[in-house]
Motif scaffolding. Structure first.
Motif, PDB file in Angstrom:
ATOM      1  N   ARG A  68      51.913  36.971  66.740  1.00  0.00           N
ATOM      2  CA  ARG A  68      53.211  36.569  66.180  1.00  0.00           C
ATOM      3  C   ARG A  68      54.245  37.653  66.469  1.00  0.00           C
ATOM      4  O   ARG A  68      53.977  38.844  66.285  1.00  0.00           O
ATOM      5  CB  ARG A  68      53.092  36.394  64.657  1.00  0.00           C
ATOM      6  CG  ARG A  68      52.143  35.283  64.268  1.00  0.00           C
ATOM      7  CD  ARG A  68      51.769  35.379  62.797  1.00  0.00           C
ATOM      8  NE  ARG A  68      50.430  34.897  62.585  1.00  0.00           N
ATOM      9  CZ  ARG A  68      50.116  33.727  62.012  1.00  0.00           C
ATOM     10  NH1 ARG A  68      51.049  32.950  61.554  1.00  0.00           N
ATOM     11  NH2 ARG A  68      48.866  33.360  61.891  1.00  0.00           N
ATOM     12  N   GLY A  69      55.379  37.234  66.931  1.00  0.00           N
ATOM     13  CA  GLY A  69      56.496  38.170  67.082  1.00  0.00           C
ATOM     14  C   GLY A  69      56.404  39.097  68.273  1.00  0.00           C
ATOM     15  O   GLY A  69      57.201  40.029  68.390  1.00  0.00           O
ATOM     16  N   GLU A  72      59.829  37.944  71.287  1.00  0.00           N
ATOM     17  CA  GLU A  72      61.011  37.313  70.687  1.00  0.00           C
ATOM     18  C   GLU A  72      62.251  37.519  71.552  1.00  0.00           C
ATOM     19  O   GLU A  72      62.389  38.526  72.245  1.00  0.00           O
ATOM     20  CB  GLU A  72      61.274  37.892  69.283  1.00  0.00           C
ATOM     21  CG  GLU A  72      60.120  37.734  68.305  1.00  0.00           C
ATOM     22  CD  GLU A  72      59.726  36.285  68.026  1.00  0.00           C
ATOM     23  OE1 GLU A  72      60.580  35.387  68.180  1.00  0.00           O
ATOM     24  OE2 GLU A  72      58.554  36.048  67.690  1.00  0.00           O
ATOM     25  N   ASP A  73      63.129  36.549  71.499  1.00  0.00           N
ATOM     26  CA  ASP A  73      64.478  36.644  72.090  1.00  0.00           C
ATOM     27  C   ASP A  73      64.473  36.850  73.603  1.00  0.00           C
ATOM     28  O   ASP A  73      65.364  37.520  74.144  1.00  0.00           O
ATOM     29  CB  ASP A  73      65.280  37.780  71.396  1.00  0.00           C
ATOM     30  CG  ASP A  73      65.254  37.656  69.881  1.00  0.00           C
ATOM     31  OD1 ASP A  73      65.191  36.518  69.387  1.00  0.00           O
ATOM     32  OD2 ASP A  73      65.285  38.693  69.192  1.00  0.00           O
ATOM     33  N   TRP A  79      58.763  35.312  78.849  1.00  0.00           N
ATOM     34  CA  TRP A  79      57.837  35.229  77.717  1.00  0.00           C
ATOM     35  C   TRP A  79      56.410  34.951  78.199  1.00  0.00           C
ATOM     36  O   TRP A  79      55.471  35.626  77.795  1.00  0.00           O
ATOM     37  CB  TRP A  79      58.331  34.147  76.754  1.00  0.00           C
ATOM     38  CG  TRP A  79      57.406  33.839  75.626  1.00  0.00           C
ATOM     39  CD1 TRP A  79      57.344  34.468  74.405  1.00  0.00           C
ATOM     40  CD2 TRP A  79      56.393  32.819  75.589  1.00  0.00           C
ATOM     41  NE1 TRP A  79      56.366  33.911  73.624  1.00  0.00           N
ATOM     42  CE2 TRP A  79      55.758  32.892  74.331  1.00  0.00           C
ATOM     43  CE3 TRP A  79      55.958  31.860  76.501  1.00  0.00           C
ATOM     44  CZ2 TRP A  79      54.724  32.044  73.965  1.00  0.00           C
ATOM     45  CZ3 TRP A  79      54.918  31.010  76.135  1.00  0.00           C
ATOM     46  CH2 TRP A  79      54.316  31.109  74.878  1.00  0.00           C
ATOM     47  N   SER A 268      58.242  25.554  68.829  1.00  0.00           N
ATOM     48  CA  SER A 268      58.070  26.336  70.048  1.00  0.00           C
ATOM     49  C   SER A 268      59.213  26.041  71.024  1.00  0.00           C
ATOM     50  O   SER A 268      59.807  26.950  71.613  1.00  0.00           O
ATOM     51  CB  SER A 268      56.713  25.973  70.659  1.00  0.00           C
ATOM     52  OG  SER A 268      56.584  26.486  71.944  1.00  0.00           O
ATOM     53  N   LYS A 271      62.531  27.681  69.755  1.00  0.00           N
ATOM     54  CA  LYS A 271      62.649  29.144  69.783  1.00  0.00           C
ATOM     55  C   LYS A 271      62.642  29.705  71.193  1.00  0.00           C
ATOM     56  O   LYS A 271      63.307  30.708  71.475  1.00  0.00           O
ATOM     57  CB  LYS A 271      61.569  29.812  68.942  1.00  0.00           C
ATOM     58  CG  LYS A 271      61.865  31.309  68.745  1.00  0.00           C
ATOM     59  CD  LYS A 271      61.489  31.811  67.385  1.00  0.00           C
ATOM     60  CE  LYS A 271      60.019  31.952  67.279  1.00  0.00           C
ATOM     61  NZ  LYS A 271      59.488  32.942  68.230  1.00  0.00           N
ATOM     62  N   SER A 299      54.650  31.607  70.109  1.00  0.00           N
ATOM     63  CA  SER A 299      55.959  30.961  70.268  1.00  0.00           C
ATOM     64  C   SER A 299      56.464  30.319  68.987  1.00  0.00           C
ATOM     65  O   SER A 299      57.659  30.335  68.716  1.00  0.00           O
ATOM     66  CB  SER A 299      55.916  29.908  71.380  1.00  0.00           C
ATOM     67  OG  SER A 299      54.962  28.906  71.101  1.00  0.00           O
ATOM     68  N   ASN A 301      55.133  30.993  65.844  1.00  0.00           N
ATOM     69  CA  ASN A 301      54.949  31.986  64.790  1.00  0.00           C
ATOM     70  C   ASN A 301      54.165  31.522  63.569  1.00  0.00           C
ATOM     71  O   ASN A 301      53.772  32.341  62.741  1.00  0.00           O
ATOM     72  CB  ASN A 301      56.275  32.617  64.352  1.00  0.00           C
ATOM     73  CG  ASN A 301      56.965  33.339  65.489  1.00  0.00           C
ATOM     74  OD1 ASN A 301      57.204  32.757  66.544  1.00  0.00           O
ATOM     75  ND2 ASN A 301      57.247  34.614  65.314  1.00  0.00           N
TER      76      ASN A 301
END
Ligand SMILES: [Zn+2]
Length: 424
Positions: A68-69, A72-73, A79, A268, A271, A299, A301
């Motif tokens: 998780r995490g 990000e972004d 990714w 997913s 995000k 993706s 979380n």
């Protein structure tokens, strides 16, 4: 105890007694009916609670539960490169513990069946069996055009198939084709043929991003990923396609005509900025079978199906400007009976003879204190902590919000994570 009696539980609006024998629902009768169930029946008082079919998460990667995490972004293709780099450093021990964490979360949030797509399958199988959930574990074909890797995966897939014949409990095998951009054409054909000869479902990521579609069209003479796969003869009612987000009218027609199961993974997609215009109405009307998934924790979380249901419906209503799109009964079906159909399992309904996968939902709280419909309160008002107890395959896997061994599962998973620190 070889039988369970859920007393005074609301089932389809009626206060009922539900008798479970072995792995199935034996009888549903009005509460208080006179009966003699004989010895060996454990009675559970469910006053103030409602029975709901266990949710089915139709596309996830349980082994990502401790990722998780970590990405990000960033854009999808950045990714996925990061995820693959991280995954190159994980081992069987890591996947075992991560899958246990995923199962723990799924139990706590009301999922009783999951359709998984991940590496190190023997570890995943061990974890799932210990947790008591129902699952379909896909052996993942992902050769990235490397013939040596193709050969290794062909051998390993065969080995996993042989091994799966010895599996105990409600765990079965599928074959995954990772995606058209990560699997060579000979391996796509091999995997589909391997699965079909053995009656196994085929699980694939399909038309997830605009780039996937554009790259496919450039590479395959203007064909979309759906047209390309259909041209190879891969699409059929045994195909479970995750995402199906970037579709032409012709793609929708093909997916409907072939009876493909399309799995919407809204969180997913949102995000990773993959998109949000899932063509729910069009796919449904064309004849596709539509289900819901969370995707993996790297993706989305979390693995919370109630959150997925709520977000799916709200985004669908919003982008169409049509509040009647994805109504509650269809939303519930996507999370239960549609998935049962795709997997060929007698789950997703609380009825006599069905497999006993039941959520016992606590309605004695403000989320349910209204004359509105139970489904509306469940999906739009409540959160997954309303799931008080969970029965899977006729056995309690959570009682009164307690999952056996929860503390130990987390402690051991933390150790496995720190020992490896994949990519971090
Ligand atoms: Zn996925």
């Amino acid at each position: 105890m070889d039988a369970l009696l859920l007393k005074n539980i609301v089932c389809k609006g009626l206060v009922s007694d539900i008798l479970i024998r072995g792995e199935r629902i034996a009888e549903i009768r009005p509460a208080g009916s006179p009966y003699d169930d004989g010895a060996g029946v454990e009675t559970v008082d469910c006053t103030g609670k409602t029975a709901v079919p266990g949710f089915v998460n139709m596309h996830t990667h349980a082994g990502m539960a401790m990722m998780r995490g970590i990405g990000e972004d960033i854009a999808f293709h950045e990714w996925i490169d990061r995820i693959w780099a991280v995954e190159s450093g994980i081992d069987e021990e890591y996947v075992y513990h991560a899958t246990k964490v995923a199962c723990l979360e799924m139990i706590k949030t009301g999922t009783t069946t999951f359709n998984d797509h991940y590496w190190h399958m023997p570890s995943a199988y061990k974890a799932v069996s210990e947790m008591g959930l129902r699952s379909v574990l896909a052996y993942v074909i992902c050769d990235r055009n490397d013939p040596a890797e193709s050969e290794r995966q062909r051998i390993q897939c065969q080995q996993m198939y042989e091994q799966s014949k010895t599996w105990q409990g409600p765990v079965t095998l599928a074959v995954a084709i990772h995606a058209i951009y990560s699997v060579s054409e000979p391996m796509i054909l091999w995997a589909a043929d391997f699965a079909r000869r053995r009656g196994l479902p085929i699980h694939i990521h399909l038309s997830e991003t605009r780039k996937e579609v554009e790259d496919c069209m450039a590479l395959h003479g203007g064909m979309s990923p759906v047209e390309y796969l259909d041209g190879l003869g891969v699409l059929g009612p045994d195909v479970i396609a995750a995402h199906t987000l970037w579709l032409s009218d012709n793609d929708v027609r093909i997916l409907g005509e072939r009876g493909v199961t399309c799995v919407h993974n809204v969180n997913s997609n949102l995000k990773l900025s993959s998109g949000y215009r899932f063509l729910y109405n069009e796919l449904r009307d064309a004849g596709a079978n539509i289900c819901l998934g969370t995707d993996g924790c790297a993706s989305s979380n979390n693995l919370d199906m109630l959150e997925t249901m709520k977000t799916s419906a709200m985004i669908q209503k919003a982008w169409r400007g049509d509040p009647s799109s994805m109504p509650l009964d269809e939303l519930m079906a996507m999370a239960t009976v549609n998935a049962a159909k795709a997997l060929g399992l007698q789950i997703g309904r609380i009825e006599e003879g069905a497999l006993a996968d039941i959520l016992i939902v606590d309605t004695d709280n403000y989320n349910f204190l209204s004359p509105g419909s139970f489904e509306a309160n469940l999906v739009y008002s409540a959160h997954s902590d309303c799931v008080d107890s969970v029965i899977c395959n006729g056995r309690f896997v959570m009682r009164n919000r307690t999952v056996p061994g929860e503390r130990e599962i987390l402690d051991q998973a933390r150790k496995a994570m720190l020992a490896l620190s994949p990519g971090l």
